[in-house]
Design an enzyme around this catalytic site. Sequence first.
Site, mmCIF file in Angstrom:
data_model
loop_
_atom_site.group_PDB
_atom_site.id
_atom_site.type_symbol
_atom_site.label_atom_id
_atom_site.label_comp_id
_atom_site.label_asym_id
_atom_site.label_seq_id
_atom_site.Cartn_x
_atom_site.Cartn_y
_atom_site.Cartn_z
ATOM 1 N N HIS A 269 -4.136 1.910 -15.035
ATOM 2 C CA HIS A 269 -3.956 1.962 -13.727
ATOM 3 C C HIS A 269 -4.642 0.899 -12.907
ATOM 4 C CE1 HIS A 269 -4.449 4.839 -10.206
ATOM 5 N NE2 HIS A 269 -5.662 3.955 -9.822
ATOM 6 N N GLU A 270 -5.700 0.282 -13.133
ATOM 7 C CA GLU A 270 -6.204 -0.944 -12.760
ATOM 8 C C GLU A 270 -5.250 -1.963 -12.827
ATOM 9 O OE1 GLU A 270 -8.532 -0.243 -10.319
ATOM 10 O OE2 GLU A 270 -8.997 1.829 -11.285
ATOM 11 N N HIS A 273 -2.822 -1.862 -9.912
ATOM 12 C CA HIS A 273 -3.467 -2.397 -8.728
ATOM 13 C C HIS A 273 -3.488 -4.118 -8.728
ATOM 14 C CE1 HIS A 273 -4.486 1.128 -6.830
ATOM 15 N NE2 HIS A 273 -5.382 1.479 -7.619
ATOM 16 N N GLU A 300 -1.549 2.379 -4.317
ATOM 17 C CA GLU A 300 -1.632 3.640 -5.388
ATOM 18 C C GLU A 300 -0.314 3.814 -6.128
ATOM 19 O OE1 GLU A 300 -4.109 5.368 -7.469
ATOM 20 O OE2 GLU A 300 -4.732 4.195 -5.786
#
Length: 506
Positions: A269-270, A273, A300
Amino acid sequence: MMDNALKALKSRDREMVLLEHIIAVLHWDQETGMPEAAVNERADQLSMLNGLLHEKVTDSDLGSILNDLGASDAHPLGDSSLSEEDRGLVRTYYREYSREKKIPASWVKEFTEVTAKGQAVWAKARKTSDFPLFKPYLEQVVKLNRERSSLLGYTNHPYDPLLDEYEPGMKTAEVAQVFAAMKLDLVTLLERIQIAGEVDDTFLYREYPKAGQDAFGRMVLKDMGYDFSRGRLDESTHPFTTSLGADDVRITTRYTEPSVSSSLFSTIHEGGHALYEMGASAGSLAGTGIGTGASLAMHESQSRLWENVVGRSKAFWTHYYSRFTKHFAQQTKGITMDAFLRGINKVQPSFIRVDADEVSYGLHVILRFELEQALITGDLSVEDVPHAWNSKMKELLGIVPQTDADGVLQDVHWAFGMIGYFPTYALGNLYGAQLFASLERDVPDIHDQISRGELGEVLTWMRDRIHQYGAIYSAPELLERATGSPLDPAHFTAYLEKKYSDLMGI
């Protein structure tokens, strides 16, 4: 005059970006390694620097420069003769100047001090499930956000200017309308999946050595395209991504949760980003105020797309499961890839948002969205938040947390002072599903590529359609340019329906 004004704006932009990156260094250090006793002076440091940044953003000379460039409420992009990139820069600073000049420096100083100290207190409170410890800071955060809403002004709802902070142009009523339909779809799908039968995921809760988790996560990050020469991976209480410079985009994860999937998907997830930031802060946008994401929801969309649409897909694990089992032979003994796939995609209402499955995740966001509105309007007191939280959990997910650490204290956002942020998570899911549908259309064999461990085409498509434009365009405009149509929540519903039909036979 136009050329001189543009040169002056870019000079000021560079100063402010450097200052933002210095502030980010202090925040990163606070979250990853700062000594506990250092919190008070760190609050003073951040207060001073944020105050300086506020002075620069609200400087009347900046207003004059923007005026010379043709910026106004009627023409926020400035003069039409400017390039698209320069108009994007003008729009960004006209928006910041117009908003921040309404906020007194004394408010910025108090807000920074409260949140810098509140973050440290929240971390303690979460560990011990002690909401009363954090309550005074949350009361101040709510008070300050109410003041900010009033200072910025609004027509329809006091939550509007706070939401606009993170998703420019979005209104509370718009989000509420989208969420109302989404809530109905998600609750209905959740019920259908639960009827389909229980999924065994107990193997995910065995003891997985941290070293193996770290090694596997780093391998996946590298394959995704994360450039470790421009970033690093560390640990923190709450995973996050931050840019300390155009070529210094850092991410954190955590290895403390009971399920191995938590750290893995937090890392992916990170990483999503970070890929966005690395792509946006390259080329001519590097080191500028528009060398970043278009909005929090668009940001997001990238993290949730990598984490779920790619990272939890059958295609992804067709390639990576054998590599995962090499790191964790004992833990995965007797577990087929299909069983593993069902386990990591298990749909079951749970307390922690960041660990929630794709179906129930949106309900976690809706809960926070509704509570935040009530806090800002005064319909809900801080003292009653834990009870309201538990009641909403029961209403939306059918479960009630036994501790505040699993409930109201689980997220760091309120400690950061970030009221208005949470809706961007669910909007990001909608953006991400629409983007991936367009990627599938443009690259018909994308799933075959992913199944071979070839993730480059996903990143290339995102770089071409999203990343390279940074914040030149607004998120809705960027989405329409990338996909050919405005936001359509039906893509997310269709994605979930197909995924769980294939997995569960519903």
